[in-house]
Design a protein around this motif. Structure first.
Motif, PDB file in Angstrom:
ATOM      1  N   LEU A  11     -86.431-120.664 -29.610  1.00 49.57           N
ATOM      2  CA  LEU A  11     -87.369-120.667 -30.734  1.00 49.57           C
ATOM      3  C   LEU A  11     -86.650-120.313 -32.017  1.00 49.57           C
ATOM      4  O   LEU A  11     -86.880-120.939 -33.057  1.00 49.57           O
ATOM      5  CB  LEU A  11     -88.539-119.713 -30.488  1.00 49.57           C
ATOM      6  N   ASN A  12     -85.776-119.321 -31.983  1.00 49.43           N
ATOM      7  CA  ASN A  12     -85.029-118.940 -33.181  1.00 49.43           C
ATOM      8  C   ASN A  12     -84.226-120.119 -33.722  1.00 49.43           C
ATOM      9  O   ASN A  12     -84.207-120.362 -34.935  1.00 49.43           O
ATOM     10  CB  ASN A  12     -84.099-117.761 -32.887  1.00 49.43           C
ATOM     11  N   LYS A  13     -83.558-120.856 -32.845  1.00 44.34           N
ATOM     12  CA  LYS A  13     -82.768-122.020 -33.270  1.00 44.34           C
ATOM     13  C   LYS A  13     -83.681-123.099 -33.853  1.00 44.34           C
ATOM     14  O   LYS A  13     -83.381-123.687 -34.891  1.00 44.34           O
ATOM     15  CB  LYS A  13     -81.957-122.562 -32.097  1.00 44.34           C
ATOM     16  N   ALA A  14     -84.817-123.348 -33.214  1.00 41.15           N
ATOM     17  CA  ALA A  14     -85.763-124.351 -33.717  1.00 41.15           C
ATOM     18  C   ALA A  14     -86.328-123.920 -35.070  1.00 41.15           C
ATOM     19  O   ALA A  14     -86.502-124.756 -35.970  1.00 41.15           O
ATOM     20  CB  ALA A  14     -86.891-124.572 -32.710  1.00 41.15           C
ATOM     21  N   MET A  15     -86.599-122.626 -35.230  1.00 40.72           N
ATOM     22  CA  MET A  15     -87.101-122.132 -36.514  1.00 40.72           C
ATOM     23  C   MET A  15     -86.067-122.378 -37.603  1.00 40.72           C
ATOM     24  O   MET A  15     -86.412-122.817 -38.710  1.00 40.72           O
ATOM     25  CB  MET A  15     -87.426-120.635 -36.422  1.00 40.72           C
ATOM     26  N   ARG A  16     -84.801-122.122 -37.308  1.00 37.07           N
ATOM     27  CA  ARG A  16     -83.743-122.343 -38.305  1.00 37.07           C
ATOM     28  C   ARG A  16     -83.663-123.820 -38.679  1.00 37.07           C
ATOM     29  O   ARG A  16     -83.497-124.167 -39.853  1.00 37.07           O
ATOM     30  CB  ARG A  16     -82.401-121.827 -37.764  1.00 37.07           C
ATOM     31  N   GLU A  17     -83.791-124.705 -37.694  1.00 35.94           N
ATOM     32  CA  GLU A  17     -83.772-126.138 -37.975  1.00 35.94           C
ATOM     33  C   GLU A  17     -84.975-126.537 -38.831  1.00 35.94           C
ATOM     34  O   GLU A  17     -84.852-127.370 -39.736  1.00 35.94           O
ATOM     35  CB  GLU A  17     -83.751-126.928 -36.671  1.00 35.94           C
ATOM     36  N   ALA A  18     -86.136-125.952 -38.563  1.00 31.66           N
ATOM     37  CA  ALA A  18     -87.328-126.238 -39.372  1.00 31.66           C
ATOM     38  C   ALA A  18     -87.126-125.757 -40.804  1.00 31.66           C
ATOM     39  O   ALA A  18     -87.492-126.449 -41.759  1.00 31.66           O
ATOM     40  CB  ALA A  18     -88.562-125.577 -38.753  1.00 31.66           C
ATOM     41  N   VAL A  22     -87.311-128.283 -44.022  1.00 29.82           N
ATOM     42  CA  VAL A  22     -88.279-128.083 -45.108  1.00 29.82           C
ATOM     43  C   VAL A  22     -87.556-127.758 -46.410  1.00 29.82           C
ATOM     44  O   VAL A  22     -87.927-128.256 -47.475  1.00 29.82           O
ATOM     45  CB  VAL A  22     -89.303-126.989 -44.732  1.00 29.82           C
ATOM     46  N   HIS A  23     -86.512-126.948 -46.340  1.00 30.14           N
ATOM     47  CA  HIS A  23     -85.753-126.600 -47.543  1.00 30.14           C
ATOM     48  C   HIS A  23     -85.163-127.846 -48.192  1.00 30.14           C
ATOM     49  O   HIS A  23     -85.142-127.971 -49.422  1.00 30.14           O
ATOM     50  CB  HIS A  23     -84.656-125.591 -47.204  1.00 30.14           C
TER      51      HIS A  23
END
Length: 185
Positions: A11-18, A22-23
């Motif tokens: 989840l942490n890795k997916a959050m970073r990719e998200a 978005v950025h």
């Protein structure tokens, strides 16, 4: 050795990719919703399978009239029912954030935080299993902060996180993962 479970790390890795996705879209954007699908299910659709256990799948069907932080967005997200193949979801939205916890008594008056809310991005993610969740906040830099930081300051991403940052958003996302899509139709 990390004390985080493999699912929390995923989840942490997916959050970073998200966050990076978005950025790259820039500020003043509509909310973005991602389904998190186990990468092994998408082997044929992906050009190359990296080491990410979860793949972000952008959901492009959010209604245009839904604004970030609105009751309509909360209602929309809580009405979604995700198929079993979806391991989790992430919602990214721009909000106004009032930072009341970072005042440093030794700070000068010129650098003391104001009570005025600042634009920020809120990233909320949950996984179906184990109740794993994550919330991150990215404050939008002010013009003064950008000028002081140099020519590539806009590319820098600073995130904050913590428990119970957006419990209502987390609950709405989790509710959608708990619903059976077959029972809704």
């Amino acid at each position: 050795m990390s004390s985080l479970s493999p699912n929390q790390q995923a989840l942490n890795k997916a959050m970073r990719e998200a966050v990076e996705f978005v950025h790259a879209e820039g500020w003043d954007a509509a909310p973005t919703l991602f389904a998190l699908v186990p990468s092994e299910l998408l082997v044929d659709a992906l050009d190359s399978l990296d080491d990410s256990p979860l793949t972000l799948v952008v959901q492009n069907d959010l209604p245009d009239n839904i604004e970030a932080g609105s009751e309509q967005l909360a209602d929309y997200v809580s009405r979604l029912a995700w198929p079993a193949e979806v391991a989790g979801v992430i919602l990214a939205q721009e909000i106004l954030f009032r930072d009341t916890a970072s005042h440093d008594a030794s700070a000068s008056v010129a650098s003391a935080p104001t009570d005025a809310p600042r634009p920020a991005r809120l990233y909320s993610g949950v996984l179906r299993e184990e109740g794993i969740e994550q919330t991150l906040l990215q404050l939008r830099p002010t013009e003064e902060e950008l000028e002081a930081a140099g020519p590539f300051a806009q590319d820098e991403i600073q995130l904050r996180g913590g428990p119970q940052v957006a419990p209502g958003v987390i609950a709405a996302l989790r509710y959608g993962l708990e619903q059976d899509p077959e029972e809704l139709y």
